[in-house]
Scaffold this active site. Structure first.
Site, PDB file in Angstrom:
ATOM      1  N   GLU A 129       0.804  -1.232   0.000  1.00 27.40           N
ATOM      2  CA  GLU A 129       0.000   0.000   0.000  1.00 27.40           C
ATOM      3  C   GLU A 129       0.833   1.276   0.000  1.00 27.40           C
ATOM      4  O   GLU A 129       0.339   2.346   0.350  1.00 27.40           O
ATOM      5  CB  GLU A 129      -0.991   0.012   1.170  1.00 27.40           C
ATOM      6  CG  GLU A 129      -1.983  -1.136   1.134  1.00 27.40           C
ATOM      7  CD  GLU A 129      -3.039  -1.048   2.216  1.00 27.40           C
ATOM      8  OE1 GLU A 129      -3.840  -0.098   2.194  1.00 27.40           O
ATOM      9  OE2 GLU A 129      -3.059  -1.923   3.096  1.00 27.40           O
ATOM     10  N   THR A 176       0.412   1.875  -8.364  1.00 30.37           N
ATOM     11  CA  THR A 176      -0.062   3.105  -9.004  1.00 30.37           C
ATOM     12  C   THR A 176       1.042   3.711  -9.864  1.00 30.37           C
ATOM     13  O   THR A 176       0.795   4.195 -10.972  1.00 30.37           O
ATOM     14  CB  THR A 176      -0.517   4.115  -7.938  1.00 30.37           C
ATOM     15  OG1 THR A 176      -1.473   3.501  -7.076  1.00 30.37           O
ATOM     16  CG2 THR A 176      -1.155   5.338  -8.595  1.00 30.37           C
ATOM     17  N   ARG A 233      -7.789   0.349  -5.716  1.00 26.34           N
ATOM     18  CA  ARG A 233      -6.853  -0.466  -4.955  1.00 26.34           C
ATOM     19  C   ARG A 233      -6.987  -1.927  -5.352  1.00 26.34           C
ATOM     20  O   ARG A 233      -8.043  -2.539  -5.188  1.00 26.34           O
ATOM     21  CB  ARG A 233      -7.114  -0.297  -3.449  1.00 26.34           C
ATOM     22  CG  ARG A 233      -6.483  -1.335  -2.536  1.00 26.34           C
ATOM     23  CD  ARG A 233      -4.985  -1.243  -2.491  1.00 26.34           C
ATOM     24  NE  ARG A 233      -4.423  -2.248  -1.596  1.00 26.34           N
ATOM     25  CZ  ARG A 233      -3.187  -2.705  -1.693  1.00 26.34           C
ATOM     26  NH1 ARG A 233      -2.394  -2.265  -2.645  1.00 26.34           N
ATOM     27  NH2 ARG A 233      -2.725  -3.599  -0.839  1.00 26.34           N
ATOM     28  N   ASP A 254       6.980  -4.819 -10.933  1.00 26.03           N
ATOM     29  CA  ASP A 254       6.200  -4.531  -9.725  1.00 26.03           C
ATOM     30  C   ASP A 254       6.010  -5.828  -8.946  1.00 26.03           C
ATOM     31  O   ASP A 254       5.639  -6.856  -9.517  1.00 26.03           O
ATOM     32  CB  ASP A 254       4.848  -3.940 -10.117  1.00 26.03           C
ATOM     33  CG  ASP A 254       3.989  -3.567  -8.910  1.00 26.03           C
ATOM     34  OD1 ASP A 254       4.564  -3.305  -7.835  1.00 26.03           O
ATOM     35  OD2 ASP A 254       2.749  -3.523  -9.050  1.00 26.03           O
ATOM     36  N   GLN A 263       3.472  -6.922   0.725  1.00 24.56           N
ATOM     37  CA  GLN A 263       3.149  -7.522   2.012  1.00 24.56           C
ATOM     38  C   GLN A 263       4.228  -8.522   2.414  1.00 24.56           C
ATOM     39  O   GLN A 263       4.945  -9.052   1.569  1.00 24.56           O
ATOM     40  CB  GLN A 263       1.778  -8.213   1.955  1.00 24.56           C
ATOM     41  CG  GLN A 263       0.587  -7.278   1.975  1.00 24.56           C
ATOM     42  CD  GLN A 263       0.338  -6.607   0.644  1.00 24.56           C
ATOM     43  OE1 GLN A 263       0.860  -7.056  -0.379  1.00 24.56           O
ATOM     44  NE2 GLN A 263      -0.464  -5.558   0.623  1.00 24.56           N
TER      45      GLN A 263
END
Length: 393
Positions: free
Chosen positions: A75, A80, A220, A242, A246
């Site tokens: 996050e 993005t 998201r 990418d 986590q």
């Protein structure tokens, strides 16, 4: 294409091996019908020469690519940034399949995020404006998020999305839900983009709704595994990679470091007041700083350029007015202003670097295309200058 061309007539089997450490490519052919065709000027010999040229071309292309690996905790905004590179390099056209898939995600995200707000309002004992809104909140809250449910909402089967969307619109205008929303991060966790989509709910409810660019950037979607894409930005080839941020995804990072030109480490500035979703005992920024320290000081990565993105500047500007940086670091003596707080955070990160290499930093807002175009231009210039320096210029 090669196997299809020769098919069963020659039973040609092609194996292509790529050793990334040495960038060595070679081919190995098996022709069960006619081995002699590989010699002289036969058709297989000529085809072999074509393949060798293609492999040599691909090898040179591979060597010229600026391979950029996006790292950082979950996050932080890596995905993005990944999407921004696509928009900046090939434009804002998305396929009908992409639009359809993102429409489903947007709808289900809206319902899931409103469920979180309703549950938080109940736990915080915040009352809603009317009994009618209480009834609507209970109906949405009690929905079970099953795979079948996601399909019903995503595809608006039997008007499920239309009904839930109208409930979301009514609840978002409720003062109790607004009061609950203001307590996000302090008392519970909510997606950064929740308000963006709630405020756009009328547009989302339109029968012929098609996501716009900002929808693609705000939505998201948790990254799982490794995603990579090749782009041209200002006539320079880039391969952007990418990976999920986590903890459970980080074991996959080790396979992504080969032949990487640069690492862009993405640190979300608003994380100083948040905890991990996977471990609510751990502050997100502490986790991010520790992760950055490991990457910056890993011996096998010492020759790789590291660029540090301080991301989500838009959220940080608002958050620092409400949540003091002292809640994260009591030793902080400065004012809770954007400039002073950013300088302190920057010093914390950069002090983790024990190597002699220079860390390049940029302030970024990943949903702002103009900002990201400016930043990518600076990154491109940095990488080209480093390449010339390594060549002795």
């Amino acid at each position: 294409g090669i196997n299809a061309e020769y098919g069963a007539s020659n039973k040609l089997e092609l194996e292509v091996y790529r050793f990334t450490d040495s960038l060595l490519f070679y081919t190995h052919f098996f022709d069960y019908r006619s081995k002699m065709g590989l010699c002289g000027s036969g058709p297989l010999y000529q085809r072999n020469k074509v393949i060798e040229k293609e492999l040599l071309r691909d090898k040179k292309k591979f060597q010229k690519l600026n391979r950029i690996l996006l790292l950082g905790p979950g996050e932080s905004g890596k995905s993005t940034i990944f999407k921004q590179m696509k928009i900046l390099s090939i434009g804002e056209d998305f396929s009908s399949e992409e639009c359809e898939n993102y429409t489903k995600v947007i709808r289900t995200n809206c319902v899931a995020q409103m469920k979180i707000l309703i549950t938080a309002a109940g736990q915080l004992q915040i009352s809603l404006d009317s009994e009618e809104n209480v009834g609507k909140a209970c109906k949405l809250r009690d929905m079970t998020l099953t795979e079948n449910w996601f399909q019903l909402i995503g595809e608006n089967i039997r008007g499920q999305w239309s009904e839930m969307g109208e409930i979301i619109r009514d609840l978002w205008n409720d003062t109790g839900i607004q009061q609950t929303y203001e307590l996000r991060d302090k008392k519970f966790q909510l997606n950064d983009s929740a308000a963006y989509f709630f405020n756009a709910i009328d547009r989302l409810l339109e029968p012929r709704f098609v996501p716009i660019v900002q929808d693609f950037l705000h939505v998201r979607v948790r990254t799982s595994g490794v995603e990579e894409a090749e782009y041209y930005f200002q006539d320079v080839p880039f391969m952007m990679i990418d990976v999920g941020g986590q903890r459970s995804e980080r074991r996959k990072w080790i396979g992504c470091f080969n032949n990487v030109t640069a690492i862009i480490y993405v640190a979300a500035l608003n994380e100083y007041g948040q905890v991990l979703r996977e471990d609510e005992r751990q502050n997100r920024m502490d986790e991010s700083v520790h992760l950055f320290e490991e990457i910056a000081n890993t011996p096998t990565l010492e020759k790789i350029n590291i660029i540090l993105f301080f991301n989500k500047t838009d959220i940080f500007r608002e958050m620092i007015k409400k949540v003091s940086l002292k809640t994260w670091r009591p030793e902080y003596k400065g004012k809770d202003t954007y400039a002073e707080a950013l300088q302190f955070i920057s010093q914390i990160y950069l002090s983790q670097n024990k190597s002699k290499r220079e860390i390049y930093t940029h302030e970024t807002c990943a949903i702002d295309s103009k900002n990201m175009e400016f930043v990518f231009s600076a990154v491109k210039k940095t990488l080209l200058e480093k390449s010339l320096h390594n060549l002795g210029f």
